[in-house]
Write a protein that holds these residues in place. Structure first.
Motif, PDB file in Angstrom:
ATOM      1  N   ARG A   7      45.967  79.242  50.467  1.00 42.70           N
ATOM      2  CA  ARG A   7      46.617  80.468  49.719  1.00 42.70           C
ATOM      3  C   ARG A   7      46.307  80.802  48.578  1.00 42.70           C
ATOM      4  N   TRP A   8      45.997  82.300  48.507  1.00 47.18           N
ATOM      5  CA  TRP A   8      45.613  82.794  47.226  1.00 47.18           C
ATOM      6  C   TRP A   8      46.680  83.184  46.212  1.00 47.18           C
ATOM      7  N   LYS A   9      46.823  82.762  45.085  1.00 52.22           N
ATOM      8  CA  LYS A   9      47.744  83.054  44.193  1.00 52.22           C
ATOM      9  C   LYS A   9      47.535  83.918  42.907  1.00 52.22           C
ATOM     10  N   LEU A  10      48.192  84.955  42.352  1.00 55.35           N
ATOM     11  CA  LEU A  10      47.789  85.590  41.379  1.00 55.35           C
ATOM     12  C   LEU A  10      49.005  85.801  40.468  1.00 55.35           C
ATOM     13  N   SER A  11      48.757  85.793  39.030  1.00 62.15           N
ATOM     14  CA  SER A  11      49.862  86.116  38.318  1.00 62.15           C
ATOM     15  C   SER A  11      50.290  87.607  38.491  1.00 62.15           C
ATOM     16  N   ASP A  12      51.456  87.746  37.901  1.00 60.29           N
ATOM     17  CA  ASP A  12      51.776  89.230  37.649  1.00 60.29           C
ATOM     18  C   ASP A  12      50.832  90.171  37.218  1.00 60.29           C
ATOM     19  N   LYS A  13      50.313  89.578  35.979  1.00 58.57           N
ATOM     20  CA  LYS A  13      49.068  90.165  34.905  1.00 58.57           C
ATOM     21  C   LYS A  13      47.998  90.498  35.984  1.00 58.57           C
ATOM     22  N   GLN A  14      47.519  89.473  36.667  1.00 58.60           N
ATOM     23  CA  GLN A  14      46.277  89.782  37.371  1.00 58.60           C
ATOM     24  C   GLN A  14      46.428  90.585  38.507  1.00 58.60           C
ATOM     25  N   ILE A  37      41.066  91.425  47.632  1.00 53.41           N
ATOM     26  CA  ILE A  37      41.678  90.286  46.971  1.00 53.41           C
ATOM     27  C   ILE A  37      43.211  90.672  47.224  1.00 53.41           C
ATOM     28  N   LEU A  38      43.717  91.585  46.863  1.00 51.47           N
ATOM     29  CA  LEU A  38      45.146  92.007  47.336  1.00 51.47           C
ATOM     30  C   LEU A  38      45.632  91.664  48.564  1.00 51.47           C
ATOM     31  N   LEU A  39      44.893  91.955  49.605  1.00 56.01           N
ATOM     32  CA  LEU A  39      45.136  91.423  50.920  1.00 56.01           C
ATOM     33  C   LEU A  39      45.200  89.951  51.026  1.00 56.01           C
ATOM     34  N   SER A  40      44.334  89.399  50.486  1.00 56.91           N
ATOM     35  CA  SER A  40      44.146  87.988  50.596  1.00 56.91           C
ATOM     36  C   SER A  40      45.160  87.083  49.934  1.00 56.91           C
ATOM     37  N   VAL A  41      45.847  87.731  48.736  1.00 54.86           N
ATOM     38  CA  VAL A  41      47.022  87.300  48.042  1.00 54.86           C
ATOM     39  C   VAL A  41      48.124  87.404  48.916  1.00 54.86           C
ATOM     40  N   ALA A  42      48.205  88.555  49.800  1.00 55.13           N
ATOM     41  CA  ALA A  42      49.216  88.639  50.663  1.00 55.13           C
ATOM     42  C   ALA A  42      49.395  87.998  51.984  1.00 55.13           C
ATOM     43  N   GLY A  43      48.236  87.038  51.913  1.00 53.10           N
ATOM     44  CA  GLY A  43      48.293  86.138  53.027  1.00 53.10           C
ATOM     45  C   GLY A  43      47.645  86.592  54.368  1.00 53.10           C
ATOM     46  N   ASN A  44      46.729  87.824  54.277  1.00 54.64           N
ATOM     47  CA  ASN A  44      46.135  88.391  55.577  1.00 54.64           C
ATOM     48  C   ASN A  44      44.982  87.448  55.601  1.00 54.64           C
ATOM     49  N   SER A  45      44.649  87.397  56.948  1.00 52.65           N
ATOM     50  CA  SER A  45      43.228  86.473  57.039  1.00 52.65           C
ATOM     51  C   SER A  45      41.851  87.258  56.932  1.00 52.65           C
ATOM     52  N   LYS A  46      40.969  86.458  56.779  1.00 48.32           N
ATOM     53  CA  LYS A  46      39.535  87.178  56.696  1.00 48.32           C
ATOM     54  C   LYS A  46      39.507  88.087  57.973  1.00 48.32           C
ATOM     55  N   PRO A  47      39.730  87.642  59.266  1.00 44.88           N
ATOM     56  CA  PRO A  47      39.600  88.785  60.150  1.00 44.88           C
ATOM     57  C   PRO A  47      40.345  89.854  60.129  1.00 44.88           C
ATOM     58  N   GLN A  48      41.573  89.848  59.867  1.00 44.10           N
ATOM     59  CA  GLN A  48      42.482  90.654  59.781  1.00 44.10           C
ATOM     60  C   GLN A  48      41.905  91.714  58.558  1.00 44.10           C
ATOM     61  N   ILE A  49      41.508  91.399  57.481  1.00 42.94           N
ATOM     62  CA  ILE A  49      41.187  92.070  56.317  1.00 42.94           C
ATOM     63  C   ILE A  49      39.828  92.974  56.787  1.00 42.94           C
ATOM     64  N   SER A  50      38.943  92.032  57.499  1.00 44.38           N
ATOM     65  CA  SER A  50      37.557  92.882  57.816  1.00 44.38           C
ATOM     66  C   SER A  50      38.185  93.926  58.759  1.00 44.38           C
ATOM     67  N   HIS A  51      38.916  93.883  59.868  1.00 45.08           N
ATOM     68  CA  HIS A  51      39.095  94.733  60.705  1.00 45.08           C
ATOM     69  C   HIS A  51      39.786  95.998  60.014  1.00 45.08           C
ATOM     70  N   ASN A  62      31.899  87.384  50.323  1.00 46.02           N
ATOM     71  CA  ASN A  62      31.267  87.509  49.246  1.00 46.02           C
ATOM     72  C   ASN A  62      32.089  88.199  48.153  1.00 46.02           C
ATOM     73  N   VAL A  63      33.144  88.701  48.410  1.00 49.47           N
ATOM     74  CA  VAL A  63      33.856  89.639  47.441  1.00 49.47           C
ATOM     75  C   VAL A  63      34.884  88.613  46.761  1.00 49.47           C
ATOM     76  N   ARG A  64      35.295  87.569  47.733  1.00 47.31           N
ATOM     77  CA  ARG A  64      36.385  86.628  47.196  1.00 47.31           C
ATOM     78  C   ARG A  64      35.674  85.740  46.281  1.00 47.31           C
ATOM     79  N   LYS A  65      34.527  85.235  46.721  1.00 52.86           N
ATOM     80  CA  LYS A  65      33.545  84.333  45.674  1.00 52.86           C
ATOM     81  C   LYS A  65      33.075  84.919  44.597  1.00 52.86           C
TER      82      LYS A  65
END
Length: 83
Positions: A7-14, A37-51, A62-65
């Motif tokens: 699970r990706w987590k970000l502070s409000d500032k991030q 990154i924002l979609l990752s934090v929102a809980g979307n999977s890699k395939p969902q984001i890619s699509h 690569n972007v996440r890394k």
């Protein structure tokens, strides 16, 4: 083999910094990268984001890394030397 979801987590500032970058840029790749990154934090999977963004799974990885390693700076593509 068990798939483990991290699970990706970000502070409000991030979150605000990413959102600010996303809407202040004119570069489509920077917009896409911040959105990944924002979609990752929102809980979307890699395939969902890619699509949804029309990019490859490798691009999402690569972007996440790069974001984990370099923060916002990692979302801006480097220009290659040469022509």
């Amino acid at each position: 083999m068990e798939v483990i979801m991290v699970r990706w987590k970000l502070s409000d500032k991030q979150w605000d910094a990413l959102d600010g970058l996303r809407f202040s840029t004119r570069d489509a790749k920077v917009f896409r990268n911040a959105t990944i990154i924002l979609l990752s934090v929102a809980g979307n999977s890699k395939p969902q984001i890619s699509h949804e963004l029309g990019c490859s799974l490798a691009t999402v990885d690569n972007v996440r890394k790069r974001y984990r390693e370099r923060g916002l700076e990692g979302l801006v593509p480097r220009t290659s030397p040469g022509r």
